[in-house]
Write an enzyme that holds these catalytic residues in place. Sequence first.
Site, PDB file in Angstrom:
ATOM      1  CB  SER A  82      32.900   7.379  -2.278  1.00  0.00           C
ATOM      2  OG  SER A  82      31.855   8.318  -2.335  1.00  0.00           O
TER       3      SER A  82
ATOM      4  CG  ASN B  56      37.795   7.348  -0.314  1.00  0.00           C
ATOM      5  OD1 ASN B  56      38.183   7.924  -1.324  1.00  0.00           O
ATOM      6  ND2 ASN B  56      36.536   7.410   0.108  1.00  0.00           N
TER       7      ASN B  56
ATOM      8  CE  LYS C 232      37.128   9.913  -3.484  1.00  0.00           C
ATOM      9  NZ  LYS C 232      36.925  10.962  -2.489  1.00  0.00           N
TER      10      LYS C 232
ATOM     11  CD  GLU D 113      41.951   9.310   3.792  1.00  0.00           C
ATOM     12  OE1 GLU D 113      41.602  10.455   3.521  1.00  0.00           O
ATOM     13  OE2 GLU D 113      41.247   8.312   3.547  1.00  0.00           O
TER      14      GLU D 113
ATOM     15  CG  ASN E   8      50.203   4.515  47.393  1.00  0.00           C
ATOM     16  OD1 ASN E   8      49.072   4.478  46.885  1.00  0.00           O
ATOM     17  ND2 ASN E   8      50.504   5.323  48.397  1.00  0.00           N
TER      18      ASN E   8
ATOM     19  CD  GLN F 237      41.889   6.216  40.279  1.00  0.00           C
ATOM     20  OE1 GLN F 237      42.141   5.532  41.264  1.00  0.00           O
ATOM     21  NE2 GLN F 237      40.714   6.786  40.104  1.00  0.00           N
TER      22      GLN F 237
ATOM     23  CB  THR G  86      63.903  18.798  -1.674  1.00  0.00           C
ATOM     24  OG1 THR G  86      64.091  19.556  -2.866  1.00  0.00           O
ATOM     25  CG2 THR G  86      65.009  17.752  -1.570  1.00  0.00           C
ATOM     26  CG  HIS G  87      61.402  22.522  -1.128  1.00  0.00           C
ATOM     27  ND1 HIS G  87      61.432  23.392  -0.067  1.00  0.00           N
ATOM     28  CD2 HIS G  87      62.703  22.293  -1.454  1.00  0.00           C
ATOM     29  CE1 HIS G  87      62.686  23.698   0.234  1.00  0.00           C
ATOM     30  NE2 HIS G  87      63.481  23.030  -0.593  1.00  0.00           N
TER      31      HIS G  87
ATOM     32  CE1 TYR H 286      48.783   6.743  43.327  1.00  0.00           C
ATOM     33  CE2 TYR H 286      47.433   7.640  45.107  1.00  0.00           C
ATOM     34  CZ  TYR H 286      47.532   7.065  43.864  1.00  0.00           C
ATOM     35  OH  TYR H 286      46.405   6.804  43.144  1.00  0.00           O
TER      36      TYR H 286
ATOM     37  CB  SER I 251      40.834   3.671  38.524  1.00  0.00           C
ATOM     38  OG  SER I 251      41.222   2.815  39.579  1.00  0.00           O
TER      39      SER I 251
ATOM     40  CE  LYS J  98      46.325   2.861  37.259  1.00  0.00           C
ATOM     41  NZ  LYS J  98      46.591   4.235  37.777  1.00  0.00           N
TER      42      LYS J  98
END
Length: 461
Positions: free
Chosen positions: A279, A287, A285, A292, A112, A324, A157-158, A319, A25, A327
Amino acid sequence: MSNDKPWAGRFTQATDKFVEEFTASITFDQRMYRYDIQGSIAHARMLARQEIISSEDADQIVAGLEAILAEIEAGNFEFSVSLEDIHMNIEARLIERIGPVGGKLHTARSRNDQVALDIRLYLRDEVSSILAYLDKLQEALLDQAERNLTVIMPGYTHLQTAQPVLFAHHMLAYFEMFKRDSERMQDLRKRFNLLPLGAGALAGTTFPIDREWVAEQLGFDGVTRNSLDSVSDRDFAIEFCAAGSILMMHLSRFSEELVLWSSADFDFIELTDAFCTGSSIMPQKKNPDVPELVRGKTGRTYGNLVSLLTLMKSLPLAYNKDMQEDKEPLFDTIDTVKGSLKIFADMIAEMQVKADTLRTAAARGFSTATDVADYVVRKGLPFRQAHEVVGKTVRYCIEQNKDIPELSLDEFRQFSPLIEADIFDYVTLDASVNARTATGGTARVAVEREIARARAERQGR
Ligand code: ARG
């Protein structure tokens, strides 16, 4: 390895090496080095205080560990896969530096309880920096609310225009979400800020250790109460990943709005160039890459939560090596949440709000229709009938291509004789917004009250 297969001779070496890599690890747990050393120093001092080792030995061990810390920070430490993990890498280097006395450090301890300690110390620090970033983002939201106190926008709304609201009110909605995220983080930190060291491999230790003293040295609120549980649960990591997922869900909703708002079709806000990219083919553009990406990264935090829940499901006490695998998902959620918050705090602080387009948009879609309904209800009409009156009024507006405040009194009165000249005091955007004065409403007085309250609360901390 058995040598009786024709290809075994050729494979033994390679397989062993691969198994070593497969089970190690160190490539990812090395990031806990500082906490591993911090925990070991406290443990060594306790061993000397309890006369389990001599204070000369403890001094040598502590000096050796401090030297190793400096080596790692300077980039002069070679992490070795054959030494499996961060715990054994540091211990081996300690023995290399100070000789066999370094081997006394692991008295009354196991990897442990050591790893259970390291994760807690590491996560505690990361939660603190996440809380600091959350705080910065909340501050930026309050500033934007204050700066845009009179800006009216369409409330949806919606995703259909519903009623006008203050832009400040919209910002404060996110403030509330991040406030709860912050409370969740503080709450879960309380639950895991307990010392697991002393649990040994699983059953405790035969040495006369002083766990309470170590807990105090390391800034824990106390010690864990059961050795089996101490080394075998990772519920705190799961809780953190759950809180992190909720936080990212909030950020992704905010991201979605920023993406929409910064489009040419909405044109409500402008993000600073630093948070956007161009772009390669379409020169016009800009962006909104940052929101995003944050929206996209939310997915991996949900994945990490499900990974951990699945990892821990059905594991027998205590354990198991499976653990392991705790993580990488945990670390990834920490990195994702921290990075997203850091960048969001700056992006929101610098966001430009386009008051005029917001107001124009708020006036579209008959956003004050509910206010006409409320008006006739106040004149005595039951709400259901009022709804019908306004439905007809809106249909008439559509046919005439007029907005509600543009109707004449006579036009209004076609739909209800209850409507009088004072109707015009109720159907403007400002009147609609400012009529909603109850706690939590969008009226300017109500929003100002909440800003003041939030500021005072923050000052009082
Ligand atoms: N690298 C291990 C982990 O992260 C440390 C604990 C190892 N304990 C053991 N008994 N093999 O879980």
